[in-house]
Every structure is written in structure tokens, then in C-alpha cells.
Design a protein around this motif. Structure first.
Motif, PDB file in Angstrom:
ATOM      1  N   ASP A   1       1.012  -1.058  -0.108  1.00  0.00           N
ATOM      2  CA  ASP A   1       0.043   0.054   0.083  1.00  0.00           C
ATOM      3  C   ASP A   1       0.815   1.432  -0.058  1.00  0.00           C
ATOM      4  O   ASP A   1       2.152   0.918  -0.171  1.00  0.00           O
ATOM      5  CB  ASP A   1      -0.916   0.002   1.227  1.00  0.00           C
ATOM      6  N   GLU A   2       0.242   2.446   0.121  1.00  0.00           N
ATOM      7  CA  GLU A   2       0.989   3.597  -0.039  1.00  0.00           C
ATOM      8  C   GLU A   2       1.983   3.799   1.027  1.00  0.00           C
ATOM      9  O   GLU A   2       3.166   4.359   0.944  1.00  0.00           O
ATOM     10  CB  GLU A   2       0.005   4.799   0.115  1.00  0.00           C
TER      11      GLU A   2
ATOM     12  N   LEU B   1       0.163  -6.206   0.942  1.00  0.00           N
ATOM     13  CA  LEU B   1      -1.243  -6.442   0.605  1.00  0.00           C
ATOM     14  C   LEU B   1      -1.596  -8.074   0.272  1.00  0.00           C
ATOM     15  O   LEU B   1      -2.709  -8.229   0.167  1.00  0.00           O
ATOM     16  CB  LEU B   1      -1.657  -5.534  -0.649  1.00  0.00           C
TER      17      LEU B   1
ATOM     18  N   THR C   1      -3.964   5.327  -4.416  1.00  0.00           N
ATOM     19  CA  THR C   1      -5.451   5.417  -4.721  1.00  0.00           C
ATOM     20  C   THR C   1      -5.542   6.794  -5.750  1.00  0.00           C
ATOM     21  O   THR C   1      -6.633   6.626  -6.481  1.00  0.00           O
ATOM     22  CB  THR C   1      -6.281   5.742  -3.459  1.00  0.00           C
TER      23      THR C   1
END
Length: 249
Positions: free
Chosen positions: A124-125, A130, A204
């Protein structure tokens, strides 16, 4: 003497992530590399972050476009500047495992492959895993990439001495796929390693997170760059949408 590997890294407003990316290169077990960072006129602190590294390690080379020109042109320019026998691609928010270059180069030399990629996993960021691994195929040709591209951009390495340099087709998104298709017109197959050697950062707000918006870039790739017929282009678009809706690997 070990072969020089040129690492191709276009960047735009990745000051938040590029430090980790550079660190993953510095930590490589294979050390004969140069990192070509081509900044597409970032408006954040990317330049300052990279400068901290380039000042102390001459292998890290920073270049700045005077105006925003897009990832395709940045990648093409970085390849023009590269001096290595091999080009390896690394996006400015992705990470490599410490043995990525060493293992992939051994794989290529052992099998006499000129064009390769590896499996990878998603983070993820903020860098958390994940628990999603993306496997590649043992080998894929031009039609296989058209149908369902199994290639993670930051896993690719190719032999420049054998295949030469390429101009990346100038589309805003899917230009990496367009580059692989260009290479596959010269080299019959890209060969995949089953080992996970890259971590792909899922963001995102990225262009690729908007799946519906990507359709127009696929159409542009099929019709304007690869000059496929309307029927074949429509088939590939429908097939891609089917894969995304049902999340088929």
C-alpha cells in the motif's frame, strides 16, 4: 568486469516515495549499476530528495525536463542517456528486493535470454504488504501481451547490446505495455521468473487506479499505435474489461 546495468526511472511528484526506491537500489547485492532519474518537471520536493543521494553517489544521475512532457518521453530520454549493457526499469514509487538485479542477470545469462521480467507483490502507500502476489508467465509473445499483459513494469530488464534502444510510444498511460510490444516485434518472447523480486506500490490517486478511465488508453494503444482493426481492438477491450470485472489473473 561486471556488466553495467542502467536503471531507468522516470519520475513526477514522487518526493514522498522516491527515497525508498533509491534505497532499494543502493541495497542491491549487484553493485555495477547507474540510476538514470528523469524528472518530468515535478512541482514537489523530488529534486531535493534525489539531490541528497546524487551528491554522495555518482551512480545516481538526475535530469530535469524544463516542461512536463509525460512518462513516455521521460522514459525514452532516460534510455537515450543510459550507458549500460542492460536496461532495467524501476518506477519511482516501487521497490526492489536486495537480490533483484543479481538474480535476474544470472537468469538471463544462464538461459541466453535478452528480455525478461519477474513476479511481484503489492504494497500500500505506506509500504504494508497487501498479501497479493502477481505471477508472470514462463514466456509470452506479442499476442500474449496484447491479450493480457503479464508484465510488471518495474520487473523488466533487457539486453541493450542485443536489442538496441527504443522510443516509447507517447501515450499518457499504458506506454509501458506499448514499449513491451515494440520490443516483442524484435525479440520473439519475454521470459518470466517465478521469484518475487519487486514490490509494486498501489496508490489510490494514480491514473491506473481509475479502471474505467484506462479504457481510452487501451483503445489508443490498439488502434493508433498497434494499428489493430476495429474488430480486434474491440475484442481486446472487452476481454480486458472482463478480466477486471471478474478479477481473473
Amino acid at each position: 568486469m561486471e556488466d553495467l546495468i542502467s536503471i531507468i526511472t522516470p519520475t513526477y511528484n514522487c518526493g514522498k516515495f522516491i527515497s525508498e526506491t533509491i534505497e532499494s537500489v543502493l541495497n542491491q547485492s549487484y553493485q555495477n549499476w547507474e540510476m538514470i532519474i528523469l524528472d518530468d518537471c515535478s512541482t514537489d520536493n523530488t529534486k531535493e530528495v534525489v539531490a541528497k543521494y546524487s551528491k554522495v553517489d555518482s551512480r545516481i544521475k538526475y535530469y530535469l525536463f524544463e516542461s512536463n512532457s509525460g512518462a513516455a518521453r521521460a522514459r525514452t530520454k532516460a534510455m537515450e542517456l543510459a550507458k549500460g549493457k542492460y536496461n532495467a526499469f524501476l518506477d519511482s514509487d516501487d521497490l526492489w528486493t536486495e537480490d533483484k538485479l543479481e538474480r535476474q542477470l544470472y537468469f538471463m545469462k544462464k538461459n541466453n535470454y535478452a528480455f525478461t521480467c519477474t513476479a511481484y507483490e503489492q504494497i500500500d502507500e505506506i509500504g504494508n504488504l497487501l498479501n497479493k502476489k502477481i505471477q508472470t508467465k514462463i514466456k509470452t509473445d506479442y499476442n500474449g501481451v496484447l491479450l493480457s499483459c503479464p508484465i510488471g513494469n518495474s520487473t523488466v530488464m533487457y539486453d541493450v547490446e542485443r536489442l538496441g534502444k527504443f522510443t516509447v510510444p507517447n501515450i499518457r498511460k499504458r506506454n509501458d505495455d506499448a514499449l513491451w510490444l515494440q520490443i516483442l516485434k524484435k525479440e520473439k518472447h519475454i521470459y518470466g521468473m517465478s521469484e518475487v523480486l519487486m514490490r509494486y506500490r498501489v496508490r489510490t490517486n494514480s491514473i491506473s487506479s481509475n479502471k474505467i478511465g484506462l479504457i481510452k488508453y487501451h483503445w489508443q494503444l490498439y488502434r493508433e499505435i498497434e494499428h489493430l482493426s476495429i474488430i480486434r481492438s474491440t475484442f481486446h477491450i472487452c476481454y480486458w474489461v472482463f478480466l477486471k470485472i471478474f478479477k481473473i489473473k
